[in-house]
Structures are given as C-alpha cells and as structure tokens.
Design an enzyme around this catalytic site. Structure first.
Site, mmCIF file in Angstrom:
data_model
loop_
_atom_site.group_PDB
_atom_site.id
_atom_site.type_symbol
_atom_site.label_atom_id
_atom_site.label_comp_id
_atom_site.label_asym_id
_atom_site.label_seq_id
_atom_site.Cartn_x
_atom_site.Cartn_y
_atom_site.Cartn_z
ATOM 1 N N CYS A 83 -61.058 -67.291 -16.705
ATOM 2 C CA CYS A 83 -60.786 -68.729 -16.507
ATOM 3 C C CYS A 83 -61.222 -69.549 -17.717
ATOM 4 O O CYS A 83 -60.935 -70.746 -17.782
ATOM 5 C CB CYS A 83 -61.484 -69.243 -15.263
ATOM 6 S SG CYS A 83 -60.974 -68.400 -13.771
ATOM 7 N N HIS A 335 -56.823 -76.434 -11.105
ATOM 8 C CA HIS A 335 -57.400 -75.372 -11.923
ATOM 9 C C HIS A 335 -56.365 -74.285 -12.197
ATOM 10 O O HIS A 335 -56.430 -73.193 -11.635
ATOM 11 C CB HIS A 335 -58.635 -74.815 -11.191
ATOM 12 C CG HIS A 335 -59.352 -73.717 -11.907
ATOM 13 N ND1 HIS A 335 -59.391 -73.609 -13.284
ATOM 14 C CD2 HIS A 335 -60.077 -72.670 -11.423
ATOM 15 C CE1 HIS A 335 -60.104 -72.529 -13.607
ATOM 16 N NE2 HIS A 335 -60.521 -71.950 -12.507
#
Ligand SMILES: [Zn+2]
Lengths: 386, 134
Positions: A83, A335
């Site tokens: 991420c 996200h």
C-alpha cells in the site's frame, strides 16, 4: 545533490469507476498533471501500483501507461511496496531528479480494485502480508489490524469510541473534497453502529475498496524556471525517508510501535531540517483508525500510547495544532492502495499552493506517511512551499 | 475459489506446520518459524528446535470477511499467541466459544484442517490452538 520541486499535479475522483479501466484512470491523472505543469514531454515515468496483476490481469504498467499517455520511448517502470507503492514511486522519481540523471519526471499512482469479488479483493490485499505464516491461516488485512487495535485498546485503556474519532475527523474533512469517495460527515455513533468485520474493528474503522489515480511532475527549480512554470506552482520535496519492518505481525519486536515509520520519519525530518512541531499538516495512513493513532506516535506528534488522545482532545482538526487527513484521508477520500501515496502527495501540493478546498491556514510545510503491509514497508515525505 | 499453488510449495513446511518447529541460534535466541538469520543477533548458526506448543493469547479477532478460500469457515477466531519459549505465533483458535476468549487465556497447539480446495483439490493441514484438554 539537486533540489526537486513538484510543478504539476492531477488526480481522478476516487470511487467505483465502472466505466473506466486502470489505464484510463492513470492516463487521466497523468495528463492532468502534465497540463497543470504546462509540459508535453517527460524524461521518465514511475508508476506506483500494488496488485494490478490479480486485480486486472495487467502487469508491465510502465509500458502500458507511457504508451497510452503518448510519452514515447522513455524509461518507465512500476514500483511496488504494497500500500506504500505510491509513496515509494514518488521517492524514486524524486531520486532520479536529485541525482541529475533525469530532469523532468512523471510519477503516477494507480489502482483499480472494484472489478473483483469482495472476498477475492480481501485475498489480493493480503498478498502484502506473509503468505506462508499469515494468509495461510486465513488472516485478512482487516484481521491483522484488528489484532493490533484490540491490543492497543487493552494496553492504553482506549475504547472503540476513542478510535472512532479518527474516522469522524476524516469524514468531516472529506466532505469538502470533490475528489473524495465519501463526501458525508459522520458521527461517532455511525462508526459504532457499523457491523464488525473483524472484532473489534468495524466497517467504519476501515478504508474502502475503490479505484483511482493521482500524478505529479517533478523537476529542478532551474528547469522549472526554464520551462516557464510560475513559481506559485512549485512545491519542494524537502525530505524523504523509507524503511521496512518484519513482514509478519507476529515477528514484531513491539506490536504497538511502527518502527519503520519512526525510522523513515527520522530520515525525512533530518533531510528537511525540520521537526514534528514545524509541520503544518499531516497526511497519515489511516487505512484503519488504529493506524492513524500509531502513526501520530511514530511521527513524534504524540508520545507512545497517546496518539488516540490527540483525537479525543480535538487536536487533529483543520484549525487545531495537528491537522490530519485534510482531504478526508484513506478513510473518506478512499484508499486505492497503490495510488494512495500519490493522492497524499497531490493533496499536500494543493495545501501548500493554497488551493485546497479545505485549506489549512498559512500552510508552509506538510508531511505524508504511507504504510505498506501492517507497518512492514513505510515511506515518509516532507513538502515545503517555495 | 482460488486454485492452490503447486503442492510442493506446502510440502517444504511439513515440520514447521505439523510439529511447530522453530529455530534457536548459538546465542540462545528462539524464534518461530525457523529463519536463516537470527532476527535478534544476526547469527547464521541456527538449530531446529521443537516448541512445546503451549502459550497464552495476547490478542484476538473474529474474522467475519475472510480472504477467498476461507468462506466456509467464517466467522472464525484468529489470535496472536505468545509461546512459553517466547516467540509469538499467529493462528486460528479452535474448539472455543468466542465469548470465552480473553487476554492471557492458556492454549495449546493441535493439528487441524486449515483449508480445503475443490472436490479434487488438496487439503491443507496445519496448527491451530485450543484451550488445553484436561
Ligand atoms: Zn540470536
């Protein structure tokens, strides 16, 4: 070493883009950033992306995106750090400019996640965990963060309400961001009433699965002048740091210390010549509410165990001492994993140019912190108004 | 449901996954799973040790939205367990009422089915932890 400045920024709205593919999103953000800088050519391209292979059966993103954005035969690669891929791609781009090897560099972060079944998406995200010792046992990313959340609450005596305040703050700010996925303020009760997905972690403690892309153009101050980019648009990348920690949660020295973030932050502060108290706003990686708390502690904004106290004391709002998630953070903006670090970057650029819809008054220095894995791969970048 | 990796990938973990084999370096640092380099002192002189499989729950969760391949088992408890030799291990808890799980709860290792693939697919076994059988 040369200085690096961001001279152009662009992004797509974050959301479920049923009609757009990965390449459409990336090319849209990239061309917007190039238009913003007023340029038509770049020397190289860095693509931040985490899991395009499983999600859309596409790797080789350097070639794909350079090709479709009409960038010609430049060097172009994908950078992967779970991420934190967006944050890592930014830093690779900045390094290329600082080293003198390349003069004008484009960096784009992109992820297309909503075409997968939810349980498959959960599996792909868990590829950032340890396949043999975590995913093998059925651990999802949410579950690993839930283990941290329960331990944090127990160790320092926090409640689910305390952590919910991070989500409430993120939504309050995201409500003003036209690019955010959720543009609605929420209450603590909204978080508490949302279903458990891995107890004690609830749906509203977590960031959503979504699609999006964000991009910037980086060059030197000299080249920016030569290209005729007005100085009001420049934002200096003043400090960078990056570090890894054990990939599996069980091997951590201390479950409640984001050691990689701490080390990355120390490097970034040193390079920029600033301290935590000099920073005007923080874009931290609140993929889960507990990670916002732990991040504030690792960045030296709060003492160990006191990250959640900052939320309770109202110190994280736009007009408070330590504004975080000024455009909604991962929780409300969304996200799209490999793109998140680049969204944070673009948002920092808007804040420092004074163009943010949710402006931090007189912002001069901003910090972004991007977490890969459950704290296993972390980038910290510091930006300064020129 | 996702197809399994080729079988050999799992065979190499027989000892660790069925008998909880850890590593102990020349300076006495114990870790799990066994690694080529001691994470504490950097020594590469590491011998295999069998861990007792007794430990205490330090944190736990109930997985309600598992990764694909584990849907059949949901919801299931997953925990971090501190073994009596020191290392922490992540594993599912079994034979326990979720309401009974608590910080410091004593557990012991047991070999169980972890996951089953399609009809003609392989079945994965490995360690889980349960309250001690008296
Ligand atoms: Zn050792």
């Amino acid at each position: 070493m040369r200085k690096a400045v961001i001279i152009g920024a662009g992004m797509t709205p974050v959301g479920e883009h049923w009609r757009l593919g990965l390449r459409d999103l990336a090319v849209e953000a990239l061309l917007k950033a190039m238009d913003d800088a007023g340029i038509e050519k770049v020397d190289s391209l860095y693509v931040g992306n985490m899991i395009s292979g499983p999600f859309v059966e596409q790797e080789n993103l350097g070639a794909l995106i350079a090709d479709w954005a009409g960038l010609g035969n430049i060097p172009a690669v994908k950078i992967e750090a779970a991420c934190a891929s967006g944050g890592a791609a930014l830093q690779e781009g900045v390094k290329a400019v600082m080293s003198g090897l390349e003069d004008v560099v484009a960096v784009v972060g992109v992820e297309k996640m909503t075409d997968a079944w939810p349980s498959d998406a959960t599996r792909y995200l868990a590829y950032a965990a340890d396949a043999e010792w975590e995913l093998f046992h059925g651990a999802s990313f949410v579950a690993l963060n839930a283990l941290v959340m329960r331990y944090y609450m127990k160790t320092y005596g926090y409640t689910e309400e305390d952590l919910a305040l991070f989500a409430v703050n993120a939504h309050a700010n995201g409500a003003k961001n036209p690019y955010a996925m959720f543009k609605r303020p929420i209450k603590v009760e909204t978080v508490l009433k949302s279903p458990y997905i891995a107890d004690p972690l609830k749906l509203f403690d977590a960031s959503p699965v979504c699609d999006g892309s964000a991009a910037v153009i980086i060059t030197t101050p000299e080249k920016a002048k030569e290209l005729g980019v007005p100085k009001e648009k420049w934002v200096e990348v003043a400090g960078m740091g990056r570090a890894v920690d054990t990939i599996s949660l069980a091997s951590r020295e201390d479950l409640l210390t984001l050691k990689a973030a701490k080390i990355a932050a120390e490097r970034a502060y040193k390079m920029a010549g600033v301290e935590a108290r000099d920073i005007d706003f923080f874009e931290v990686h609140d993929a889960f509410t507990v990670m916002a708390a732990l991040s504030l502690e690792a960045l030296g904004v709060a003492k160990k165990g006191e990250g959640a106290k900052l939320a309770r004391e109202g110190q994280i709002a736009i007009d408070a001492d330590y504004p975080i998630q000024t455009m909604g953070g991962l929780k409300a903006r969304g996200h799209p994993v490999g793109a998140t670090g680049m969204y944070q970057t673009v948002e920092a650029v808007l804040q420092l140019r004074g163009e943010a819809p949710n402006q931090v008054p007189d912002a001069e220095i901003g910090l972004t912190q991007n977490i890969g894995g459950t704290g296993s791969n972390i980038t910290v970048s510091i930006f300064r108004r020129v | 449901m996702a197809r399994p990796m080729q079988v050999s990938r799992y065979w190499r973990h027989f000892r660790e996954k069925y008998r909880l084999m850890g590593g102990k370096c020349e300076n006495g640092h114990v870790h799990f799973p066994k690694r080529p380099v001691c994470p504490v002192c950097g020594s590469r002189n590491i011998e295999e040790v069998e861990l007792s499989g007794k430990g205490k729950v330090i944190s736990w969760t109930i997985v309600r939205n598992p990764p694909s391949g584990f849907e059949y088992y949901k919801p299931f408890p997953l925990a971090l367990i501190e073994l009596e030799e020191g290392p922490v291990v992540l594993a599912q808890l079994t034979d326990v009422d979720p309401e009974e799980i608590d910080f410091g709860m004593e557990v012991e290792v047991v070999t169980k089915k972890i996951r089953e693939f399609e009809e003609d697919g392989i079945i994965l076994y490995g360690y889980k932890f349960r309250p001690p059988v008296k």
